[in-house]
Design an enzyme around this catalytic site. Sequence first.
Site, PDB file in Angstrom:
ATOM      1  N   ARG A 292      47.605  30.657  38.844  1.00 41.97           N
ATOM      2  CA  ARG A 292      48.090  29.741  37.848  1.00 41.97           C
ATOM      3  C   ARG A 292      47.997  28.321  37.851  1.00 41.97           C
ATOM      4  NH1 ARG A 292      53.288  33.599  36.531  1.00 41.97           N
ATOM      5  NH2 ARG A 292      51.871  35.396  35.583  1.00 41.97           N
ATOM      6  N   HIS A 431      44.648  34.387  30.187  1.00 43.45           N
ATOM      7  CA  HIS A 431      44.540  35.048  31.451  1.00 43.45           C
ATOM      8  C   HIS A 431      45.669  34.523  32.423  1.00 43.45           C
ATOM      9  CE1 HIS A 431      41.263  32.396  33.327  1.00 43.45           C
ATOM     10  NE2 HIS A 431      42.161  31.583  32.741  1.00 43.45           N
ATOM     11  N   GLU A 432      45.899  35.208  33.451  1.00 47.23           N
ATOM     12  CA  GLU A 432      46.928  34.954  34.308  1.00 47.23           C
ATOM     13  C   GLU A 432      48.386  34.702  33.829  1.00 47.23           C
ATOM     14  OE1 GLU A 432      46.169  35.181  37.237  1.00 47.23           O
ATOM     15  OE2 GLU A 432      44.103  35.383  37.154  1.00 47.23           O
ATOM     16  N   GLY A 433      48.695  35.478  32.843  1.00 44.06           N
ATOM     17  CA  GLY A 433      49.959  35.355  32.116  1.00 44.06           C
ATOM     18  C   GLY A 433      49.911  34.434  30.810  1.00 44.06           C
TER      19      GLY A 433
END
Lengths: 576, 576
Positions: A292, A431-433
């Site tokens: 993140r 992406h990645e949340g």
Amino acid sequence: MSVLMSRRDLEFLLYEWLDVEQLTLRERYTDHSRDTFDAALELAASIATEHFAPHNKLADANEPTFDGERVHLIPEVAKALDVYWGSGLMTATMDEAVGGGQLPHVVASALMSWFQAANVGTSGYPFLTMANANLLLAHGSPEQVETWVRPMLEGRYFGTMCLSEPGAGSSLADVATRAEPQPDGTYRLFGNKMWISGGEHDLSDNIVHLVLARVSGAPEGVKGLSLFIVPKVLADGTRNDVTLAGLNHKMGYRGTVNTLLNFGEKSGAVGDLVGEEGRGLACMFHMMNEARIGVGLGAVALGYTGYLKSLQYAKERVQGRPAGSADPVAIVEHADVKRMLLAQKSYVEGALALLLFCSRLVDEEKTADTPEARDAAHLLLDVLTPIAKSWPSQWCLAANDLAIQVHGGYGYTRDYDVEQHYRDNRLNPIHEGTHGIQGQDLLGRKVIMQGGAGLMALVAAIEQTLARADDHEHAVALRATVERIVEVTQAIWAPADPALGLANASLYLEAVGHAVIAWMWLEQVLAAEGKVGDFYDGKRAASSYFFRYELPRTGPQLDLLAALDRTTLDTWAEWL
Amino acid sequence: MSVLMSRRDLEFLLYEWLDVEQLTLRERYTDHSRDTFDAALELAASIATEHFAPHNKLADANEPTFDGERVHLIPEVAKALDVYWGSGLMTATMDEAVGGGQLPHVVASALMSWFQAANVGTSGYPFLTMANANLLLAHGSPEQVETWVRPMLEGRYFGTMCLSEPGAGSSLADVATRAEPQPDGTYRLFGNKMWISGGEHDLSDNIVHLVLARVSGAPEGVKGLSLFIVPKVLADGTRNDVTLAGLNHKMGYRGTVNTLLNFGEKSGAVGDLVGEEGRGLACMFHMMNEARIGVGLGAVALGYTGYLKSLQYAKERVQGRPAGSADPVAIVEHADVKRMLLAQKSYVEGALALLLFCSRLVDEEKTADTPEARDAAHLLLDVLTPIAKSWPSQWCLAANDLAIQVHGGYGYTRDYDVEQHYRDNRLNPIHEGTHGIQGQDLLGRKVIMQGGAGLMALVAAIEQTLARADDHEHAVALRATVERIVEVTQAIWAPADPALGLANASLYLEAVGHAVIAWMWLEQVLAAEGKVGDFYDGKRAASSYFFRYELPRTGPQLDLLAALDRTTLDTWAEWL
């Protein structure tokens, strides 16, 4: 080179603000000095400029293809990665015990930003591999480290992270890939993974997939998830039962091949458990938090290079006469163009400061003198992570949008770089949340954890800055915003109704993010205080822009949050 | 079909709100009725769906190419345009005298939106030709109409507008193309034109370029500009001296070929003066105002279809458990997804209302019973035009961004439509005058023209609505915002300093735009008042969203404007 990142700004942030030289007094970093940091910056800038940037457009125009047997990438990717691996930058932050350079993370982040600014697609391969290796160094057995990590550090193996599935993206609780224990202690995995970056290619001898799966009989939800090493090629040289089901064709970020992988179409893919059963997500979070921060840094880098390129364009392009000017001027002289450049500058330099600040916290977490100081750094980093991921993904993308606008019609063409930066950067809010997930993480977990200690840690850190800035014109506004955030957070959770509390979590994320970036700007003007020259005047001007044009946006957002607005909850799907 | 535009919403706006049937009482429209309007809507929807939408992605993936001799387009474009021309829609609004259908503009705009939603690239060819023909019908001689317009209406000739040059985009005062008068009354043109959509192709027998140029000896600035018809093929069948210098390769909108044209590389391009010398920009503004409304409508159409597609996706995609839900639900049930859908709905339906309202004003301008009513319509349309162009270009683009976000990773792939809509729509804030230009037009010209009559006309129109909405919960907020806009406008111009006044014109444009869209929402909820059903509840919900989440954004913007903020003026280029 200046159009990728600003060496001057990085030096300001590292040396004049974050006092990174002071880290060299700590045992882990005693071999380092400003000279070694500068040499690393120089090396990264030169490799990024000479080997990564030149094929950025080419990789965009020639995305990876799959002929049914092999994935084809343009040859420039492998050549650039050879240079990268040869440079030793891959192991820059790692322990000397594994051949690493023990460089502070804060310096390493500065290096990474050059590569992401130059070519975010090609950078994806080593950076994913680095995250994979770091996870195994933290959670793997000595044997796993020897077998899988060592070849990754040498560039012979690459790594991936395999979390998402066609039916489980944001919702990892629904991961359906299953792992069946075998008598020999290994597992056989069966399932389909989606959105796997670097999932198949010929760049390396092997690909080390880290796969989230559920051991047969494990509970439902995230508690039943375990983590496995599933290599493309098994130790005996045979192909594991991992099949490329297809490639995703993206709007941008095209240089990083993105795949659908099927595990266990035949006999099951052989997997090696990492850590204990049921601890998969805990292990993965180690990688996800790092990822993140990496996403946030990538968003900054794309925003930053777009800013520098639009600034250069604005200084060269002559057109129009502002009021009072007889002849056409460079468009940088138009107030509205200055506004678009100041906005970009305030976003990208503010966000870069935040990412380096977070990276500095990683160093503190690891090397601060006392356990209390390490814990405090960990807590603050935990609260800041969703903001460090999402704020640059939103606002440095907005910077890229403005970079296009500054270029006018030219910016909309593929002859200039900025439209690609925009398309590449558009992945980062997903992406990645997604923003939605980060908002829930911040408001639903981070600020209320340990009885509100998360929020209090953030507030205390900001108040330390305010204490040093009491006479600064912008301190009042930041103080008022922070006080309001505390009140609003309490108001949100007073009814103890999670559905209501989280209904506007995305707005909360954005408002707190703006306050945090305002804090970063106040920090920067304090570091520039009393210093003379265009560079420092630029810091002061961008800070003024942020406090005058940006921070006030939080007012209506916090009002809406304070009112516990129910609009979204009370709207039925049938009405849409 | 429902995923292109909403027939139900168009019917609501046309019949339940704008009372378009009442127009059929006017002489120009006596042959029309709700039946003819509905038939036209049906026809447009069916041609757009069957002939335009199917090759939208194909045209994006296979942009026009130039082999040095000819420009190649995919064959589906010509086939779709044949159907379009055969339908009679091209001349729908034109006079019966030229074979037109005398359809009200407001209905014609509804028809156009279907084509733009289906395939904005292919729509570009007929819509540019239509604008060109309308200009010549207004300003051309009978002979010019006979020679050039008639074949355009039959689809044999296509049209372009050639304003920009490599060194003159936003700044038309610097147009350098020169026209030399000839003894036979024609002119020879010499110069390079940039960003010419539809500038070269084999779709038609001829291409009618309308070219802005400066007659030798004419004054500098816009007053020296004249307008010329410069056909690709001369009346005697020989090629005119117009050369394709290259194609622009764009981020989106790829279906519309965009060209650089050289006029007069050899003996000079033969041109025929339209109207009088020195009146070029006045003539062109006729086309540009129409084009600006057309750009706004295109931005709405792309935003609208993206909204419908993301709504459909959100209703079908099952993932995640909101608080209180044991099983995964369709993502439309998540508050944050509802927020993103409500935002899109409020942007696209609000903007569509504005564009149809403006189109209704075109009808009023043309056919209202009294000269006073026609003048009033003209004035209000003049004030609204920069907003109708820019607001949808900004916010329906934001809608497309949210449509991608609702789709998650899938939205970032080219397997779904929304990323293309986003890329296509990104052109709209640039062409036909950037946001910066529209802001200067609104604040520097429109609101202050005729001693402030422009602003007063807008305020009076909004007050008429407020008078009917006195007991509505949102009327108070809109009234307060409008009063503040008047105050702020006066404060801005009190110092009579154009550089200071216009420094933040883009923020003024955005704030007034938000107020205008709030007005459109209040109009819609009044039209829905007392009506029962999901459709009307949806209007009320989207209106509430707009008043609660969006209109408050104007507060900080108007504060900054009222303070006559000098940040951009006081920032030196060297500091950036």
